[in-house]
Design a protein around this motif. Structure first.
Motif, mmCIF file in Angstrom:
data_model
loop_
_atom_site.group_PDB
_atom_site.id
_atom_site.type_symbol
_atom_site.label_atom_id
_atom_site.label_comp_id
_atom_site.label_asym_id
_atom_site.label_seq_id
_atom_site.Cartn_x
_atom_site.Cartn_y
_atom_site.Cartn_z
ATOM 1 N N ALA A 1 11.713 1.864 -1.767
ATOM 2 C CA ALA A 1 11.047 0.572 -1.959
ATOM 3 C C ALA A 1 11.934 -0.568 -1.470
ATOM 4 N N ARG A 2 13.213 -0.487 -1.758
ATOM 5 C CA ARG A 2 14.135 -1.531 -1.294
ATOM 6 C C ARG A 2 14.244 -1.531 0.229
ATOM 7 N N LEU A 3 14.235 -0.353 0.822
ATOM 8 C CA LEU A 3 14.266 -0.255 2.280
ATOM 9 C C LEU A 3 13.002 -0.867 2.883
ATOM 10 N N LEU A 4 11.848 -0.566 2.302
ATOM 11 C CA LEU A 4 10.599 -1.161 2.779
ATOM 12 C C LEU A 4 10.634 -2.680 2.666
ATOM 13 N N ARG A 5 11.182 -3.172 1.582
ATOM 14 C CA ARG A 5 11.292 -4.630 1.402
ATOM 15 C C ARG A 5 12.184 -5.230 2.476
ATOM 16 N N ASP A 6 13.301 -4.566 2.783
ATOM 17 C CA ASP A 6 14.202 -5.059 3.826
ATOM 18 C C ASP A 6 13.503 -5.078 5.190
ATOM 19 N N VAL A 7 12.745 -4.045 5.481
ATOM 20 C CA VAL A 7 12.004 -3.997 6.751
ATOM 21 C C VAL A 7 10.981 -5.128 6.791
ATOM 22 N N ALA A 8 10.253 -5.314 5.688
ATOM 23 C CA ALA A 8 9.216 -6.359 5.635
ATOM 24 C C ALA A 8 9.817 -7.746 5.844
ATOM 25 N N ARG A 9 11.011 -7.964 5.334
ATOM 26 C CA ARG A 9 11.659 -9.274 5.478
ATOM 27 C C ARG A 9 11.975 -9.586 6.936
ATOM 28 N N GLY A 10 12.077 -8.564 7.782
ATOM 29 C CA GLY A 10 12.356 -8.769 9.198
ATOM 30 C C GLY A 10 11.113 -8.920 10.053
ATOM 31 N N LEU A 11 9.937 -8.849 9.437
ATOM 32 C CA LEU A 11 8.681 -8.955 10.191
ATOM 33 C C LEU A 11 8.093 -10.356 10.055
ATOM 34 N N PRO A 12 7.419 -10.853 11.105
ATOM 35 C CA PRO A 12 6.815 -12.184 11.002
ATOM 36 C C PRO A 12 5.707 -12.236 9.945
ATOM 37 N N ASP A 13 4.882 -11.182 9.841
ATOM 38 C CA ASP A 13 3.815 -11.119 8.842
ATOM 39 C C ASP A 13 3.644 -9.656 8.435
ATOM 40 N N PRO A 14 4.353 -9.224 7.393
ATOM 41 C CA PRO A 14 4.328 -7.798 7.035
ATOM 42 C C PRO A 14 2.945 -7.262 6.692
ATOM 43 N N GLU A 15 2.041 -8.136 6.232
ATOM 44 C CA GLU A 15 0.702 -7.652 5.891
ATOM 45 C C GLU A 15 -0.109 -7.289 7.134
ATOM 46 N N ARG A 16 0.301 -7.740 8.295
ATOM 47 C CA ARG A 16 -0.400 -7.403 9.539
ATOM 48 C C ARG A 16 0.215 -6.192 10.245
ATOM 49 N N ASP A 17 1.333 -5.717 9.729
ATOM 50 C CA ASP A 17 1.976 -4.551 10.321
ATOM 51 C C ASP A 17 1.103 -3.318 10.078
ATOM 52 N N PRO A 18 0.843 -2.509 11.123
ATOM 53 C CA PRO A 18 -0.057 -1.365 10.944
ATOM 54 C C PRO A 18 0.456 -0.323 9.944
ATOM 55 N N ASP A 19 1.750 -0.200 9.806
ATOM 56 C CA ASP A 19 2.297 0.797 8.891
ATOM 57 C C ASP A 19 2.586 0.229 7.503
ATOM 58 N N LEU A 20 3.180 -0.925 7.442
ATOM 59 C CA LEU A 20 3.600 -1.517 6.176
ATOM 60 C C LEU A 20 2.512 -2.399 5.550
ATOM 61 N N GLY A 21 1.574 -2.845 6.359
ATOM 62 C CA GLY A 21 0.543 -3.776 5.905
ATOM 63 C C GLY A 21 -0.248 -3.329 4.683
ATOM 64 N N PRO A 22 -0.757 -2.090 4.656
ATOM 65 C CA PRO A 22 -1.536 -1.675 3.476
ATOM 66 C C PRO A 22 -0.731 -1.725 2.177
ATOM 67 N N PHE A 23 0.548 -1.363 2.248
ATOM 68 C CA PHE A 23 1.370 -1.436 1.044
ATOM 69 C C PHE A 23 1.616 -2.880 0.645
ATOM 70 N N THR B 1 -0.353 -5.381 1.190
ATOM 71 C CA THR B 1 -1.610 -5.863 0.609
ATOM 72 C C THR B 1 -1.743 -5.360 -0.831
ATOM 73 N N HIS B 2 -1.371 -4.122 -1.059
ATOM 74 C CA HIS B 2 -1.382 -3.568 -2.425
ATOM 75 C C HIS B 2 -0.490 -4.408 -3.343
ATOM 76 N N LEU B 3 0.699 -4.759 -2.860
ATOM 77 C CA LEU B 3 1.614 -5.570 -3.664
ATOM 78 C C LEU B 3 1.026 -6.942 -3.957
ATOM 79 N N ARG B 4 0.407 -7.570 -2.956
ATOM 80 C CA ARG B 4 -0.201 -8.894 -3.159
ATOM 81 C C ARG B 4 -1.291 -8.803 -4.226
ATOM 82 N N GLN B 5 -2.122 -7.771 -4.139
ATOM 83 C CA GLN B 5 -3.212 -7.615 -5.102
ATOM 84 C C GLN B 5 -2.677 -7.326 -6.511
ATOM 85 N N ARG B 6 -1.617 -6.549 -6.578
ATOM 86 C CA ARG B 6 -1.046 -6.181 -7.881
ATOM 87 C C ARG B 6 -0.376 -7.360 -8.566
ATOM 88 N N TYR B 7 0.384 -8.160 -7.807
ATOM 89 C CA TYR B 7 1.189 -9.230 -8.402
ATOM 90 C C TYR B 7 0.643 -10.632 -8.162
#
Length: 116
Positions: free
Chosen positions: A6-28, A30-36
């Motif tokens: 999870a921490r690795l995914l967060r680090d990767v997401a921080r390096g993306l311009p819009d992680p929710e639009r990433d084809p691999d990381l985006g669904p997760f 979006t799940h986080l946005r909906q959850r929190y």
């Protein structure tokens, strides 16, 4: 291990311009946005960890409800035991010398299919 992922995914997401639009990381994300109710990058590492653990637990519980868990019994065709499950995907069976070993192998295959 899941917490480190999870921490690795967060680090990767921080390096993306819009992680929710990433084809691999985006669904997760979006799940986080909906959850929190907040942007994923505004969440703490602990929230990412709990979000990933929650998502995995949810997938397993849904699979259990939908398909049932594997079962094991004495092999009627010989010595040892057979464990099996009907889904997801094609039916699966494995033979082993002990009931515990057969059930363990069937559970691992079942969880792989649920999370795959």
């Amino acid at each position: 291990m899941i917490r480190r992922l999870a921490r690795l995914l967060r680090d990767v997401a921080r390096g993306l311009p819009d992680p929710e639009r990433d084809p691999d990381l985006g669904p997760f994300c979006t799940h986080l946005r909906q959850r929190y109710g907040r942007h994923p990058l505004a969440l703490s590492p602990e929230e990412w960890e709990e979000g990933l653990l929650g998502l995995i637990a949810e997938r397993i519980a849904e699979g259990w409800d939908r398909h049932g868990a594997p079962s094991a019994a004495r092999d009627p065709e010989g010595e040892g035991f057979v464990a099996s499950f009907e889904g997801p995907g094609e039916p699966f069976a494995v033979r082993a010398q002990s009931k515990r070993e057969a059930y363990r192998e069937a559970r691992k295959a079942w969880v792989r299919r649920l999370l795959g």
